[in-house]
Scaffold this motif. Sequence first.
Motif: not given
Length: 243
Positions: A136-152, A155-159
């Motif tokens: 759900l963290y990744i899906k929520a981030a993607k809906t806000m425009g996060a992708k690629g390096f910013k997503l990691y 979101v991904v690395m802190p989680a």
Amino acid sequence: MIWELVYKIGVDVLSIWKPYTFPSPVDVIKSLYFLSIDNTLLIAVGASMERLMIGYLLSVIIGIPLGILIVRYKYVGENIKSIILGLQTLPSICWLPFAILWYGLSEKTIIFVIAMGSIFAISIATEGAINNVYPLYIKAAKTMGAKGFKLYLNVVMPASLPSIIAGLKQGWSFAWRALMAGEMLVATKGLGQVLMIGRDLADISQVLAVMIVIIAIGLLLDNVVFGRIEASIRQKWGLEVKL
């Protein structure tokens, strides 16, 4: 007190074993004292910790990005993960002959063994931590425009950080064991070498004294460094629950 009692009964009363095969706590304390007053213990601890820090830092620098690559690129994961799992099961001491052929009897040999002993544990732990991030963290981030390096990065690395810290802790334990194995066979100074000197002199008190120092350093680093970092991160993420 139990140790001294066992020594007295086994050596003085029943004569089950000889004093040179089972030391008393008094003899071990004396060995620690003599190793301390001539700075042998201090020099050995300093040399061992320096090698450990270099080797472990290399394993972190290589292991974490390797774990991310396994997750990020399916092709890499399908072809490399099984190899890494196989190499992780390989005891660290098996890398020593390989390292000697490459670097000879030098500091690089021990550092190489330390790094190889913990790289794969850290990379597998990183891969598992990222794969177990709540979707759900990744899906929520993607809906806000996060992708690629910013997503990691955001979101991904802190989680996945709590699980990654647990993997770093495990990697450190592998690095510590690899260090002792390397020093016992290659080093001219270090805790492993002092341990081997005790064996060569048939001084069981010195051997046990160094073993106690190794255990004490391991517990100290585990509780003071990794324990505090892990507790802080778990508390920050709301994972610290009192039962």
